[in-house]
Design an enzyme around this catalytic site. Structure first.
Site, PDB file in Angstrom:
ATOM      1  CG  ASP A   7      -1.739   1.192   1.393  1.00 47.92           C
ATOM      2  OD1 ASP A   7      -2.455   1.540   0.439  1.00 47.92           O
ATOM      3  OD2 ASP A   7      -1.675   1.821   2.466  1.00 47.92           O
ATOM      4  CG  ASP A 169      -2.071   2.267   6.362  1.00 42.30           C
ATOM      5  OD1 ASP A 169      -2.348   3.409   6.797  1.00 42.30           O
ATOM      6  OD2 ASP A 169      -2.473   1.861   5.262  1.00 42.30           O
TER       7      ASP A 169
END
Length: 224
Positions: A7, A169
């Site tokens: 990400d 996250d």
């Protein structure tokens, strides 16, 4: 070949400062002033543009979906004009990426940031060429947590989608990996780090220096 997919926002880089600045540009145009605060609202920023607009408008008692829709393109334009003024890569992130490549793993980025902005940011941070593939929020008709963007990132790396993991996250990243049937590694140094353990990923990451060993433990070593 095995792959590690990252990400972007809140995982590879702390982009919250520039995202908040873009959102506050919109709120100032609306006449509300700077609604979101640097630091305190970093977690809000990393949930994306529409989330920032929604949260800010609710905070001042002016939320409606039409306003969010109208200002979302304004936010993206403002963000694109100042995309890397405050953004920084997390310590050790690129060192870990390069070590993974040395160990024989392919690396890519799968983000819910629009692809053009993601490409622009990685270019301005001078790290775009480190990654073999990039898939953004608008690359496909669907976005994370649908597993298709993750699978497409791996496909563009010419790797086996069953032999990858996602470093992220958020619950979005955890759910994406789960839907794809692959492990997730969630970082704990972002604004929402204290909430990551409750998502029960296959691993938590406190420091990028540990990532190569974590990857090898989850995927097995590469033979090169």
């Amino acid at each position: 070949m095995k792959s590690v997919i990252f990400d972007l926002d809140g995982t590879l880089a702390d982009t919250s400062g520039d995202l908040l600045a873009a959102a506050n540009h919109c709120f100032r145009e609306m006449g509300h002033g700077d609604v979101l605060q640097h630091g305190d609202d970093a977690g809000v920023a990393l949930r994306g543009g529409r989330f920032m607009l929604t949260a800010g408008l609710k905070r001042v008692g002016a939320y409606d979906v039409d306003t969010v829709d109208r200002y979302y393109p304004v936010l993206l334009a403002a963000y694109g004009e100042a995309i890397a003024e405050h953004t920084t890569l997390y310590p050790g992130a690129m060192e870990a990426v390069e070590q993974l490549k040395t160990l024989g793993f392919a690396v890519g980025v799968c983000t819910n940031k629009p692809e053009g902005l993601a490409r622009q940011l990685l270019t301005e941070l001078d790290v775009l060429e480190a990654f073999g593939a990039l898939v953004g929020a608008d690359t496909l008709p669907v976005r994370k947590p649908d597993p298709a963007p993750l699978v497409e990132t791996v496909r563009r790396l010419r790797c086996d989608p069953r032999q990858c993991l996602l470093v992220g996250d958020s619950d979005t990243d955890r759910n994406t990996a789960r839907a794809a049937g692959v492990p997730s590694v969630l970082v704990t140094f972002g604004p929402s780090g204290e909430d990551m353990a409750a998502l029960e990923p296959e691993a938590l990451l406190e420091d990028y220096a540990a990532l190569p060993k974590v990857v090898q433990a989850l995927l097995g070593p590469m033979s090169i």
